[in-house]
Design a protein around this motif. Structure first.
Motif, PDB file in Angstrom:
ATOM      1  N   THR A 100      55.131  -3.111 -14.452  1.00  0.00           N
ATOM      2  CA  THR A 100      55.978  -1.925 -14.467  1.00  0.00           C
ATOM      3  C   THR A 100      55.471  -0.943 -15.516  1.00  0.00           C
ATOM      4  O   THR A 100      54.641  -1.281 -16.365  1.00  0.00           O
ATOM      5  CB  THR A 100      57.429  -2.298 -14.774  1.00  0.00           C
ATOM      6  OG1 THR A 100      57.507  -2.782 -16.132  1.00  0.00           O
ATOM      7  CG2 THR A 100      57.939  -3.381 -13.831  1.00  0.00           C
ATOM      8  N   ARG A 101      55.993   0.273 -15.467  1.00  0.00           N
ATOM      9  CA  ARG A 101      55.576   1.286 -16.449  1.00  0.00           C
ATOM     10  C   ARG A 101      55.951   0.857 -17.858  1.00  0.00           C
ATOM     11  O   ARG A 101      55.183   1.045 -18.801  1.00  0.00           O
ATOM     12  CB  ARG A 101      56.224   2.624 -16.100  1.00  0.00           C
ATOM     13  CG  ARG A 101      55.765   3.775 -16.980  1.00  0.00           C
ATOM     14  CD  ARG A 101      56.303   5.096 -16.476  1.00  0.00           C
ATOM     15  NE  ARG A 101      55.810   5.378 -15.126  1.00  0.00           N
ATOM     16  CZ  ARG A 101      56.151   6.468 -14.440  1.00  0.00           C
ATOM     17  NH1 ARG A 101      56.980   7.360 -14.976  1.00  0.00           N
ATOM     18  NH2 ARG A 101      55.660   6.667 -13.240  1.00  0.00           N
ATOM     19  N   ARG A 102      57.126   0.255 -18.026  1.00  0.00           N
ATOM     20  CA  ARG A 102      57.548  -0.205 -19.358  1.00  0.00           C
ATOM     21  C   ARG A 102      56.657  -1.334 -19.848  1.00  0.00           C
ATOM     22  O   ARG A 102      56.302  -1.396 -21.026  1.00  0.00           O
ATOM     23  CB  ARG A 102      59.004  -0.658 -19.317  1.00  0.00           C
ATOM     24  CG  ARG A 102      60.020   0.469 -19.137  1.00  0.00           C
ATOM     25  CD  ARG A 102      61.428  -0.067 -19.284  1.00  0.00           C
ATOM     26  NE  ARG A 102      61.678  -0.570 -20.635  1.00  0.00           N
ATOM     27  CZ  ARG A 102      62.677  -1.362 -20.960  1.00  0.00           C
ATOM     28  NH1 ARG A 102      63.523  -1.780 -20.028  1.00  0.00           N
ATOM     29  NH2 ARG A 102      62.851  -1.753 -22.209  1.00  0.00           N
ATOM     30  N   GLN A 103      56.318  -2.250 -18.960  1.00  0.00           N
ATOM     31  CA  GLN A 103      55.448  -3.360 -19.351  1.00  0.00           C
ATOM     32  C   GLN A 103      54.070  -2.849 -19.757  1.00  0.00           C
ATOM     33  O   GLN A 103      53.495  -3.322 -20.754  1.00  0.00           O
ATOM     34  CB  GLN A 103      55.331  -4.357 -18.200  1.00  0.00           C
ATOM     35  CG  GLN A 103      56.594  -5.158 -17.936  1.00  0.00           C
ATOM     36  CD  GLN A 103      56.494  -5.999 -16.680  1.00  0.00           C
ATOM     37  OE1 GLN A 103      55.728  -5.686 -15.755  1.00  0.00           O
ATOM     38  NE2 GLN A 103      57.259  -7.080 -16.620  1.00  0.00           N
ATOM     39  N   GLY A 105      53.396   0.147 -20.923  1.00  0.00           N
ATOM     40  CA  GLY A 105      53.557   0.830 -22.205  1.00  0.00           C
ATOM     41  C   GLY A 105      53.614  -0.137 -23.373  1.00  0.00           C
ATOM     42  O   GLY A 105      53.014   0.105 -24.424  1.00  0.00           O
ATOM     43  N   SER A 106      54.321  -1.246 -23.184  1.00  0.00           N
ATOM     44  CA  SER A 106      54.406  -2.254 -24.237  1.00  0.00           C
ATOM     45  C   SER A 106      53.039  -2.875 -24.509  1.00  0.00           C
ATOM     46  O   SER A 106      52.646  -3.086 -25.663  1.00  0.00           O
ATOM     47  CB  SER A 106      55.401  -3.351 -23.843  1.00  0.00           C
ATOM     48  OG  SER A 106      56.701  -2.829 -23.713  1.00  0.00           O
ATOM     49  N   SER A 205      55.507  -8.227 -30.026  1.00  0.00           N
ATOM     50  CA  SER A 205      55.140  -8.499 -28.639  1.00  0.00           C
ATOM     51  C   SER A 205      56.110  -9.447 -27.953  1.00  0.00           C
ATOM     52  O   SER A 205      56.301  -9.374 -26.743  1.00  0.00           O
ATOM     53  CB  SER A 205      53.726  -9.077 -28.557  1.00  0.00           C
ATOM     54  OG  SER A 205      53.675 -10.353 -29.156  1.00  0.00           O
ATOM     55  N   LEU A 208      59.307  -7.210 -26.742  1.00  0.00           N
ATOM     56  CA  LEU A 208      59.125  -6.065 -25.865  1.00  0.00           C
ATOM     57  C   LEU A 208      58.996  -6.536 -24.414  1.00  0.00           C
ATOM     58  O   LEU A 208      58.636  -7.692 -24.169  1.00  0.00           O
ATOM     59  CB  LEU A 208      57.868  -5.275 -26.273  1.00  0.00           C
ATOM     60  CG  LEU A 208      57.922  -4.563 -27.626  1.00  0.00           C
ATOM     61  CD1 LEU A 208      56.558  -3.954 -27.941  1.00  0.00           C
ATOM     62  CD2 LEU A 208      59.002  -3.497 -27.635  1.00  0.00           C
ATOM     63  N   PRO A 209      59.248  -5.654 -23.447  1.00  0.00           N
ATOM     64  CA  PRO A 209      59.118  -6.040 -22.033  1.00  0.00           C
ATOM     65  C   PRO A 209      57.651  -6.125 -21.624  1.00  0.00           C
ATOM     66  O   PRO A 209      57.074  -5.175 -21.085  1.00  0.00           O
ATOM     67  CB  PRO A 209      59.833  -4.899 -21.293  1.00  0.00           C
ATOM     68  CG  PRO A 209      59.697  -3.723 -22.199  1.00  0.00           C
ATOM     69  CD  PRO A 209      59.769  -4.274 -23.604  1.00  0.00           C
TER      70      PRO A 209
END
Length: 330
Positions: A100-103, A105-106, A205, A208-209
């Motif tokens: 995903t975009r959040r993953q 980014g993390s 780490s 975070l997602p």
């Protein structure tokens, strides 16, 4: 970076994977420590982690003899990340790379903290300080992680606090060569800052997602951190006046070694160990790696073993041993 951070956690909980490049993951341990057996394959994989990760400091020192620091580190991790991406797509299918975009980014944030900040500063530091000293300074990372966990409200064990105290005393002793002028104090400061960034990245780490597949996460982290290293290299102007023909054969060989062995083979061995061996046994790499690094630096490069390095290193390794043994028992 080379010597990975330890994120101490009880064996009854999820354990943090920290790879040869510094990436941290939190895999589930379905079997539990009681179901794990110590086989010949376990000892072989542990030997790889001991020797290969311990030798990466020597490899970095040889690379920066004739290669710019951030440029070489960027090439190393972008190449390793792309290779790992290809391996994942080949073995598990392209779907394994979807996040995903959040993953994503993390993963990018953690890659910048660990690889650009942690590893990159160590590579820069090794242009002015011995590889063995760098390894010993880095081994204090578990102490910073315990302090970060305490700051977040997780109460450390008494043994963990004692290990932190020992680690900080050892760190103070290890800085003496810089203060006395034996090595450049700037290099020592760079490694200390690198340990702080590495600790923050390792600690964050797990909160975070991140991508569910640890190999996918590591690939994206390496690519992001490597691209960050290349960006810093261009800002520093490392490309100006670069003569590829002037790079020594041993620097090229060391870079290839770091890519293949340090960033791929040792990482795979470590990830497998986390599923096949007791976590308390796997965690011993944290205090074996610096010993291997110091020995190789002395044998191959003739690095001097001054009393602050020997004494400070022994204190730090003792502190790490205490942290690992007590914190992992919960």
């Amino acid at each position: 970076m080379t010597s990975p951070a330890v994120d101490p956690a009880p064996e009854t909980q999820q354990a943090t994977i920290t790879t040869s490049t510094g990436e941290a993951r939190t895999p589930v341990d379905p079997a539990g420590p009681a179901a794990r057996r110590i086989t010949g394959a376990v000892w072989a994989a542990l030997g790889i982690v001991y020797v290969v990760w311990g030798s990466t400091y020597l490899g970095i020192r040889i690379v920066v003899e004739t290669m710019p620091p951030f440029l070489s580190a960027g090439v190393r991790f972008v190449t390793a990340g792309l290779l790992l991406t290809g391996i994942i797509a080949w073995r598990q299918g392209p779907a394994a790379l979807k996040v995903t975009r959040r993953q994503l980014g993390s993963a990018v944030l953690i890659g910048l903290l660990l690889i650009l900040g942690g590893n990159g500063l160590v590579v820069l530091a090794e242009t002015s300080i011995p590889s063995g000293l760098a390894a010993l300074l880095i081994s204090v990372v578990p102490a910073w992680v315990v302090l970060l966990k305490a700051a977040s409200g997780q109460r450390p064990t008494a043994g963990g606090l004692a290990g932190v105290a020992l680690g900080l005393v050892g760190l103070a002793v290890l800085t003496l060569p810089g203060l006395s002028g034996e090595v450049k104090v700037g290099g020592v400061v760079l490694v200390v800052v690198a340990t702080l960034l590495w600790s923050v990245g390792s600690f964050s780490s797990a909160r975070l997602p991140m991508p569910a597949n640890p190999f996918t996460a590591s690939a994206y982290e390496m690519i992001a951190g490597g691209l960050g290293g290349l960006a810093v290299a261009f800002v520093r102007g490392e490309q100006h006046g670069l003569d590829v023909t002037a790079i020594s054969g041993r620097s090229w060989a060391a870079l290839a070694y770091l890519i293949v062995f340090g960033s791929l083979i040792a990482f795979t061995a470590y990830a497998w160990l986390l599923q096949a061996a007791p976590l308390s046994l796997v965690a011993t790499y944290a205090y074996v790696n610096p010993v291997v690094a110091v020995a190789l630096g002395a044998l191959v490069l003739g690095e001097a073993l001054s009393w602050p390095i020997v004494l400070g290193g022994a204190i730090v390794v003792g502190g790490v041993c205490l942290i690992v043994s007590t914190e992992r028992r919960g």
